[in-house]
Scaffold this active site. Structure first.
Site, PDB file in Angstrom:
ATOM      1  CG  ASP A  43     -73.055 -64.103 -49.591  1.00  0.00           C
ATOM      2  OD1 ASP A  43     -74.739 -64.418 -49.555  1.00  0.00           O
ATOM      3  OD2 ASP A  43     -72.521 -63.828 -50.642  1.00  0.00           O
ATOM      4  CE  LYS A  68     -72.494 -64.978 -54.631  1.00  0.00           C
ATOM      5  NZ  LYS A  68     -73.153 -65.085 -52.631  1.00  0.00           N
TER       6      LYS A  68
END
Ligand code: ATR
Length: 325
Positions: A138, A102
């Site tokens: 997220d 990420k």
């Protein structure tokens, strides 16, 4: 990318005898989409065979009868830079990024959305006018799950967040941007808690602080919301106890009776933290909804339909998790 026979293979990784051949690797037949038409999206991570995202996006593609695909692309860390660099030629419309890529994705993109900038990590990629753009869904997923399952969560005065890793960054961003008054980070390693608090103190001054584990019980006394982001302890491979479960459960006795509890871990669905909340009779939400909801914005970008998270899909994933898949 279609070759002269009309077969499609992802360009960045078509050869390389040294590469592992298990599920989730670049040789995984699941990511060869030669027979498929329509937009192609992926999830990359290392390893990525365990990811539940293909089940989620696959179900939505089927539901909308969209001729597209969503495949696993296992890429080791030493190759992820090249993977992102050559993505524009791969034929993918975009994809998801999971552990440990990420931050690499954050660095590889040409532009980022505001959530990715705040969190410092990218979990969703797409193209705009040929440029690779990165977002982070997220925090959205975390908040959408609690909106659905823990009404009033964003009115919390004090939230205690256990853990200060990558996942905690998305959680803290969601909490502070949705209006929780204060966030108290509790972490085993104080330096990491301090770094996380300092990052978000710049964005939301005076609303976040870092603590060591010795302060946990005292902080729980005034917590309206508790969020666990630390992993569930793993079973010792030599331990043959049937239905093994990590013991003892965390001590949540200090929490007030109105406190809400959630965990971002969803395997097992009922984590030690959630079991302790249940034993105390507190309202709680498991982490599976965060996974489901974070997938919505990516699907909409790639496949141009906005899916809803429904009980049928959730039940399917619960069944997978409970059967150990
Ligand atoms: P993630 O991306 O899932 O957040 P991570 O970045 O590895 O994963 O962070 C895991 C978090 O769980 C960290 O805050 C870690 O604490 P440290 O910063 O002290 O390493 C925490 N954690 C992991 N195992 C733990 C344990 N056994 N007890 C307490 N905290 C733990």
């Amino acid at each position: 990318m279609a070759d002269e026979n009309g077969e499609w293979t992802p360009k960045p990784y078509v050869s390389g005898a040294e590469r592992p051949r298990g599920e989730g690797s670049i040789f995984d037949p699941n990511h060869r989409t030669k027979d498929e038409e329509g937009p192609k999206a992926f999830i990359t991570g290392w390893p990525v065979w365990h990811s539940r995202s293909p089940a989620i996006h696959g179900a939505w593609l089927k539901q909308f009868a969209i001729p597209g695909s969503y495949v696993r692309m296992g890429v080791p860390p030493e190759e992820i830079g090249e993977f992102f660099e050559t993505l524009g030629e791969s034929g993918f419309v975009g994809g998801n990024v999971t552990v440990p890529h990420k931050v690499a994705a954050f660095e590889a993109v040409e532009r980022r959305d505001g959530d990715a900038e705040a969190i410092g990590a990218v979990n969703t990629l797409w193209f705009e006018d040929g440029a690779l753009v990165g977002g982070n869904t997220d925090a959205y997923g975390f908040a959408a799950n609690l909106d659905e399952r823990l009404a009033g969560w964003a009115d919390a005065g004090t939230t205690v967040v256990l853990g200060a890793g990558g996942a905690a960054r998305a959680v803290v961003h969601a909490l502070l941007s949705r209006g929780v008054e204060r966030v108290e980070i509790v972490n085993r390693t104080m330096g990491r808690a301090e770094a996380l608090a300092a990052r978000f103190d710049r964005l939301f001054p005076g609303r976040i602080a870092a603590h060591g584990e010795e302060e946990r019980a005292k902080l729980l006394e005034r917590a309206d919301l508790l969020v666990n982001t630390t992993p569930v302890p793993e079973k010792d491979p030599d331990d043959e106890t049937p239905d093994w479960f990590p013991e003892p459960l965390p001590d949540l006795s200090a929490l007030p009776d109105h406190a809400l509890v959630t965990d971002i871990v969803y395997t097992p669905l009922m984590t030690p933290t959630l079991l302790a909340a249940k034993e105390r009779g507190l309202a709680y939400a498991d982490g599976l909804g965060m996974l489901l909801h974070q997938a919505v914005p990516g699907f909409e970008r790639w496949f141009k339909r906005r899916p809803t998270v429904d009980e049928t899909l959730r039940a399917r994933l619960v069944a997978d998790i409970e059967s150990g898949l």
